[in-house]
Write an enzyme that holds these catalytic residues in place. Structure first.
Site, PDB file in Angstrom:
ATOM      1  N   ASP A 170      -6.967  -1.068  -3.834  1.00  0.00           N
ATOM      2  CA  ASP A 170      -8.375  -1.188  -3.478  1.00  0.00           C
ATOM      3  C   ASP A 170      -8.688  -2.670  -3.323  1.00  0.00           C
ATOM      4  OD1 ASP A 170     -11.146  -0.018  -3.229  1.00  0.00           O
ATOM      5  OD2 ASP A 170     -11.470  -1.402  -4.885  1.00  0.00           O
ATOM      6  N   GLU A 186      -5.060   7.685  -0.597  1.00  0.00           N
ATOM      7  CA  GLU A 186      -5.626   7.103   0.619  1.00  0.00           C
ATOM      8  C   GLU A 186      -4.700   7.187   1.829  1.00  0.00           C
ATOM      9  OE1 GLU A 186      -7.843   2.987   2.081  1.00  0.00           O
ATOM     10  OE2 GLU A 186      -6.862   3.064   0.133  1.00  0.00           O
ATOM     11  N   ASP A 242     -12.037   5.475  -4.149  1.00  0.00           N
ATOM     12  CA  ASP A 242     -12.726   4.197  -4.326  1.00  0.00           C
ATOM     13  C   ASP A 242     -13.586   4.158  -5.586  1.00  0.00           C
ATOM     14  OD1 ASP A 242     -11.665   3.016  -2.113  1.00  0.00           O
ATOM     15  OD2 ASP A 242     -13.445   3.218  -0.854  1.00  0.00           O
ATOM     16  N   LYS A 294     -15.525  -4.271  -8.997  1.00  0.00           N
ATOM     17  CA  LYS A 294     -16.891  -4.366  -9.519  1.00  0.00           C
ATOM     18  C   LYS A 294     -17.114  -3.397 -10.683  1.00  0.00           C
ATOM     19  CE  LYS A 294     -17.698  -6.086  -5.172  1.00  0.00           C
ATOM     20  NZ  LYS A 294     -16.758  -6.114  -4.055  1.00  0.00           N
ATOM     21  N   THR A 339      -7.576  -4.371  -0.177  1.00  0.00           N
ATOM     22  CA  THR A 339      -6.394  -4.879   0.520  1.00  0.00           C
ATOM     23  C   THR A 339      -6.667  -6.232   1.158  1.00  0.00           C
ATOM     24  OG1 THR A 339      -5.786  -2.594   0.999  1.00  0.00           O
ATOM     25  CG2 THR A 339      -4.604  -4.296   2.185  1.00  0.00           C
ATOM     26  N   ASP A 374      -5.927   5.232  -5.599  1.00  0.00           N
ATOM     27  CA  ASP A 374      -6.159   4.195  -4.599  1.00  0.00           C
ATOM     28  C   ASP A 374      -5.010   3.205  -4.764  1.00  0.00           C
ATOM     29  OD1 ASP A 374      -7.018   2.268  -2.824  1.00  0.00           O
ATOM     30  OD2 ASP A 374      -9.119   2.465  -3.399  1.00  0.00           O
ATOM     31  N   SER A 417     -14.374  -2.049  -4.267  1.00  0.00           N
ATOM     32  CA  SER A 417     -15.416  -1.572  -5.168  1.00  0.00           C
ATOM     33  C   SER A 417     -14.916  -1.442  -6.601  1.00  0.00           C
ATOM     34  CB  SER A 417     -15.944  -0.220  -4.683  1.00  0.00           C
ATOM     35  OG  SER A 417     -14.912   0.753  -4.664  1.00  0.00           O
ATOM     36  N   ASP A 422       0.835  -1.215   0.000  1.00  0.00           N
ATOM     37  CA  ASP A 422       0.000   0.000   0.000  1.00  0.00           C
ATOM     38  C   ASP A 422       0.862   1.254   0.000  1.00  0.00           C
ATOM     39  OD1 ASP A 422      -3.078  -0.705   0.688  1.00  0.00           O
ATOM     40  OD2 ASP A 422      -1.759  -2.143   1.679  1.00  0.00           O
TER      41      ASP A 422
END
Length: 462
Positions: free
Chosen positions: A221, A159, A399, A366, A223, A218, A363, A136
């Site tokens: 995204d 982030e 996100d 998706k 993690t 991000d 997210s 990260d």
């Protein structure tokens, strides 16, 4: 600790970037960098308040973290060419740079993940109980360093910040993984890495109400998917916002497999322990469409590179649509549950059932599923709170930014649950938060109005 904040200048247009000659020279031969003149209205680093509560497991690292490539590895610029000509894309150079750095960030994640499960100390907990790893911080530092070099007047909204990292003994490990992927590894010092992380952290830049241009990152995204194993997906995502509108987006998913979602809904089982996942990188530019390519092709110079244009699916009947939702939110919490039950096997769909594609982490994955036609609908409830007796939703900008433009350019539609578009300029000060009404509705466009009608008819969202 005192906080020192720098205020950005006005960003009424994209800043001056590299001259064409210097830009080409820099990308063709990164070891012979030609200095250029840039505009000087950019944010400097800052000192951040320490976290009020930090839960840190005892970590003992006797040696620096080394990737499988070893300390002799020199970062190579991607030879990738974009799927459309530069004259069609206003932010072509910015997109080239974004694709390159996301590709390298994905390689950083792959390297860290290969050693993740050999040492439990590599998985740590932030004070909000979210798992966070060296990857990260490494991705955020890498992206910040590289993009600040090329576009120093464009701020970064991201982030992470370094306050937690400074309280551990993991800084050296982060420096190691960043140096292995950076263009100029000699400049990757502990001080520069910490400053690079903080460049995108909270309170790093005060925008004000004026139009702004900035990157949204991000670093990882999903993690939880990163630390879970090969079956769970995670995404590195970078977007450019210009005057409140998303101009471009890049998402990299190192363990994406084109057949994975088909297998999930049909009940086909993967065989063997080394099931190949090629990974995927998805790029989008306003007015130029959304495109995808196998990440493994980009990492192997010998293989020919080929982009495929992404399109949302053509489903026009709600009952035949494929839905995806966060794994943390049960189907019963969504307004559509009063009309349909959710099933995860296509062979068991009844008259009042819809197909729910098994959840994957984060997210942005998706969004990739909808943009690539793997799912028809993505439903997400935002974190909510009551303001003046009205429910207000809020979510981190990182996100959603890259995912939204990828879905839009693939022919889909993204709104909140009242049908309003997502406003990225409403957080005038920091540009870190977006405020959808209750939640996000991401669709193939054909089903959007019908689903909005079902949501509005359910009184539970009021």
């Amino acid at each position: 600790m005192a906080v020192r904040v720098s205020t950005c200048g006005e960003h009424n247009s994209l800043p001056k970037t590299l001259t064409q000659e210097a830009y080409s020279s820099n990308w063709a031969n990164p070891w012979h960098y030609k200095p250029c003149t840039f505009s000087n209205n950019y944010c400097t680093s800052m000192d951040l308040l320490q976290c009020s509560t930090i839960l840190i497991p005892k970590i003992q690292l006797n040696r620096p973290f080394r990737t499988p490539l070893g300390p002799c590895f020199a970062a190579m610029r991607s030879s990738l060419s974009l799927p459309f000509p530069g004259q069609k894309a206003k932010y072509f150079k910015e997109l080239e740079a974004a694709v390159d750095v996301v590709e390298r960030a994905c390689r950083l994640c792959i390297d860290v993940k290969s050693l993740l499960f050999s040492n439990d100390d590599r998985i740590i907990e932030k004070n909000d109980q979210t798992p966070v790893t060296i990857a990260d911080f490494g991705v955020q530092a890498l992206v910040s360093l590289e993009m600040n070099r090329l576009f120093p007047s464009i701020p970064l909204v991201a982030e992470e910040d370094s306050s937690f990292l400074r309280s551990t003994n993991l800084v050296g490990s982060v420096v190691d993984v960043v140096a292995n992927k950076a263009t100029f590894r000699d400049e990757v010092t502990e001080d520069n890495v910490l400053k690079a992380i903080d460049r995108g952290g909270k309170d790093a830049c005060k925008f004000g109400p004026n139009p702004a241009t900035y990157w949204v990152l991000d670093p990882i995204d999903g993690t939880r998917g990163f630390v879970r194993g090969v079956e769970a997906l995670y995404v590195v995502a970078l977007a450019l916002v210009v005057d409140g509108q998303i101009a471009l987006g890049v998402m990299g998913c190192p363990n994406w497999d084109e057949d994975y979602f088909v297998n999930c809904v049909t009940g086909v089982q993967e065989t063997g322990n080394n099931f190949f996942r090629s990974g995927m990188i998805m790029v989008s530019h306003v007015g130029c469409g959304t495109w995808k390519q196998r990440l493994s092709d980009m990492l192997t110079i010998e293989l020919p590179q080929s982009w495929t244009r992404c399109s949302v699916d053509g489903c026009q009947v709600l009952k035949e649509a494929r839905f995806c939702t966060p794994e943390s939110q049960k189907w019963e919490s969504f307004p559509l549950s009063s009309s349909f039950n959710a099933k995860t096997n296509s062979e068991k769909i009844g008259k009042r059932d819809i197909l729910l594609v098994p959840a994957c982490c984060g997210s942005l994955c998706k969004y990739m599923m909808v943009a690539s036609g793997r799912a028809s609908v993505f439903l997400l409830r935002a974190t909510t709170r009551k303001v003046m007796k009205k429910i207000s939703g809020y979510a981190p900008a990182w996100d959603h930014a890259a995912g939204i433009i990828c879905v839009h350019e693939a022919g889909g539609k993204v709104t909140d649950w009242e049908g309003s578009s997502i406003d990225f300029a409403v957080d005038q000060v920091a540009r870190r938060t977006i405020f959808p009404s209750v939640g996000f509705l991401v669709t193939n466009h054909s089903l959007h109005n019908e689903i909005l009608g079902l949501i509005s008819s359910n009184s539970s969202i009021n």
